[in-house]
Design a protein around this motif. Structure first.
Motif, mmCIF file in Angstrom:
data_model
loop_
_atom_site.group_PDB
_atom_site.id
_atom_site.type_symbol
_atom_site.label_atom_id
_atom_site.label_comp_id
_atom_site.label_asym_id
_atom_site.label_seq_id
_atom_site.Cartn_x
_atom_site.Cartn_y
_atom_site.Cartn_z
ATOM 1 N N LEU A 140 -7.929 5.184 -7.956
ATOM 2 C CA LEU A 140 -8.532 4.350 -8.631
ATOM 3 C C LEU A 140 -9.366 4.050 -10.147
ATOM 4 O O LEU A 140 -9.973 2.941 -10.158
ATOM 5 N N VAL B 69 -7.381 -0.319 0.508
ATOM 6 C CA VAL B 69 -8.078 0.587 0.250
ATOM 7 C C VAL B 69 -8.101 1.185 1.980
ATOM 8 O O VAL B 69 -9.034 1.087 2.899
ATOM 9 N N ILE C 136 0.803 -1.005 -0.139
ATOM 10 C CA ILE C 136 0.248 -0.069 -0.376
ATOM 11 C C ILE C 136 0.806 1.254 0.194
ATOM 12 O O ILE C 136 1.554 1.241 1.105
ATOM 13 N N VAL D 24 -6.939 -2.193 -7.254
ATOM 14 C CA VAL D 24 -6.501 -2.282 -5.830
ATOM 15 C C VAL D 24 -7.339 -3.499 -5.359
ATOM 16 O O VAL D 24 -8.661 -3.227 -5.491
ATOM 17 N N ALA E 44 -11.854 -4.394 -4.096
ATOM 18 C CA ALA E 44 -10.986 -3.953 -2.964
ATOM 19 C C ALA E 44 -11.283 -3.279 -1.530
ATOM 20 O O ALA E 44 -12.838 -3.443 -1.395
ATOM 21 N N GLY F 14 -1.536 -1.170 -3.306
ATOM 22 C CA GLY F 14 -2.749 -0.516 -2.696
ATOM 23 C C GLY F 14 -2.615 0.878 -2.306
ATOM 24 O O GLY F 14 -1.863 1.539 -2.489
ATOM 25 N N ILE F 15 -3.620 1.627 -1.491
ATOM 26 C CA ILE F 15 -3.814 3.196 -1.571
ATOM 27 C C ILE F 15 -3.789 3.236 -0.208
ATOM 28 O O ILE F 15 -5.116 2.715 0.254
ATOM 29 N N SER G 236 2.800 1.966 -8.929
ATOM 30 C CA SER G 236 1.728 0.759 -9.498
ATOM 31 C C SER G 236 2.603 -0.665 -10.322
ATOM 32 O O SER G 236 2.074 -1.796 -10.515
ATOM 33 N N GLN H 270 -13.670 0.091 -7.387
ATOM 34 C CA GLN H 270 -12.936 -1.289 -7.508
ATOM 35 C C GLN H 270 -14.018 -1.671 -6.545
ATOM 36 O O GLN H 270 -13.604 -1.881 -5.515
#
Length: 464
Positions: A153, A162, A73, A159, A194, A122-123, A111, A191
């Protein structure tokens, strides 16, 4: 009052099952704070400071992959509001820095690096923004935040998680009440596979940032826990330099005794354990001699991944844009220790017998009242000669819910059987250890359950 049948019937979503299977993944904290040697920026740091001349996202990903991580992430925006991608919502981004003459995009490079190494991406996008003029104005800031979420996204591939931070302090003397439902809707739409963690509805925070875990980390819990980290009055507002401590009385969140006394509905809300390889979350050179050892991290791994949770480990790149050699060494050592847990030599040389279970290849399914016998269900693992053992790995099929509530491990020594371990939950994975001993037989005895279950994973370990 909740019945045992109701506890037994709670099931995870497919996205939660896929997420839990990752077990161990990383966090990358990198940004303006890295350049200023701080943990929290004020949002007014000059963009001219950001120029990591040796930045290499492939080096980040390869370094973390050696530890056994299955995803990473990235802190795309921290509380200072600095964006690691050229967002169209603000000028406070990499597009207006000396790095690559404003033509760079760290989120894109990262990414791509994750994809090339087969790791999930991941973010992290902090809802607190100390740079945005609209912060604290209500819907106009939410518009900006959702626009940033949308960029992240839709422009960088799949992803897997989050990570929603609940920090909620002031900026320009104003405080924002986050429209969480709107943020969640954005993620679900763009997403759907996710999971949303910490302030989200899919994955809950363990309750501290020191890697501490509860003795039993239940996945079936009261629904009110989804609001625990969203309470604005309890959110983090100052940089105190101290990792958070567990806030709940709450060492027991989901045992039968606790759930029987709640009037709430129940949900599947599994835990994530997060900590940093260093005292801080961003890189500081003076912490090079304070990096956690591979032994300490391995202990956290066994208690988290081996305690029905996942493990999120932060590894911050240096100012020049590379993972420190000190951190790399520890990560490589950790990977070797984790790898050893998958050694099936002892299990493959054993004879396995079952009582009260229906054996299906390498899984063991128990159907309540399948037999008339009242004997507990047992799996016996035996060898022709004594072997040195120090623990077991057990896995429950969580697609069938969380069912096992009690079990014990019996060891045969000198023709006598004695108990070396008593546990409650198994869940997605249980790594249990006991003092090393020589034995020719181990017995797993299931003593208490909520309903029908399947033991889908089993291994015998001997840590040398």
């Amino acid at each position: 009052m909740v019945t045992v049948k109701e506890m037994s019937e709670v099931r995870p979503e497919k996205r939660q099952v896929a997420w839990q299977a990752l077990e161990f993944y990383g966090f990358i904290h990198f940004g303006m704070n890295t350049m200023t040697d701080r943990e929290w920026g004020a949002g007014d740091e000059p963009l001219s400071l950001f120029n990591p001349e040796s930045l290499d996202c492939h080096q980040w990903v390869k370094s973390l992959k050696k530890s056994g991580m299955k995803g990473i992430i990235l802190t795309c925006k921290h509380h200072d509001g600095f964006c690691l991608w050229p967002s169209e919502t603000t000028k406070y981004t990499v597009a207006n820095t000396p790095w690559k003459e404003g033509n760079g995009d760290i989120v894109k490079e990262f990414s791509i690096a994750c994809q090339s190494e087969g790791l999930k991406f991941g973010i992290y996008l902090s809802p607190w923004d100390r740079n945005a003029a609209s912060y604290g104005t209500g819907p106009s800031y939410d518009d900006l935040y959702v626009a940033q979420l949308t960029e992240l996204l839709t422009n960088y591939g799949d992803v897997f998680e989050v990570w929603f931070d609940g920090a909620n302090g002031e900026a320009q003397g104003k405080q924002q009440r986050y429209q969480w439902a709107r943020y969640f809707s954005c993620v679900r739409q763009l997403q759907p596979n996710a999971v949303m963690a910490i302030c989200g509805p899919d994955v809950r925070w363990i309750g501290n940032e020191a890697g501490e875990t509860r003795p039993n980390e239940w996945s079936v819990v009261p629904k009110s826990l989804t609001f625990a980290e969203r309470t604005i009055e309890k959110s983090q507002k100052t940089e105190d330099g101290i990792f958070g401590q567990a806030t709940s009385s709450d060492m027991d969140l989901g045992s039968r005794e606790v759930l029987e006394n709640t009037n709430e509905s129940l949900i599947w809300y599994p835990a994530e354990v997060n900590t940093s390889i260093r005292p801080g979350w961003f890189y500081h050179a003076h912490e090079d001699d304070q990096v956690k050892s591979s032994e300490e991290l391995f202990s956290i791994y066994k208690k988290s991944v081996g305690g029905n949770a996942t493990f999120l480990l932060n590894v911050p790149p240096m100012k020049k844009g590379l993972i420190s050699p000190v951190d790399q060494k520890v990560l490589t050592e950790l990977g070797k220790k984790i790898d050893k847990l998958s050694d099936t030599t002892l299990l493959c040389s054993a004879t396995i017998r079952v009582n009260e279970f229906i054996q299906e290849e390498e899984t063991y399914r128990y159907v309540e009242n399948h037999h008339d016998s009242k004997n507990p269900a047992e799996i016996t693992i035996s060898w022709s000669a004594e072997e040195e053992v120090s623990g077991l790995i057990l896995q429950e099929d969580i697609t069938q819910g969380q069912q096992v509530e009690g079990y014990e491990i019996l060891v045969n020594q000198q023709e006598k059987e004695h108990c070396v371990y008593k546990g409650q939950l198994i869940g997605a994975k249980k790594i249990l250890t006991f003092p090393k001993m020589m034995t020719n037989k181990l017995t797993i005895r299931i003593t208490k359950v909520r309903g029908n279950y399947t033991i889908k994973g089993l291994n015998v370990i001997s840590e040398g």
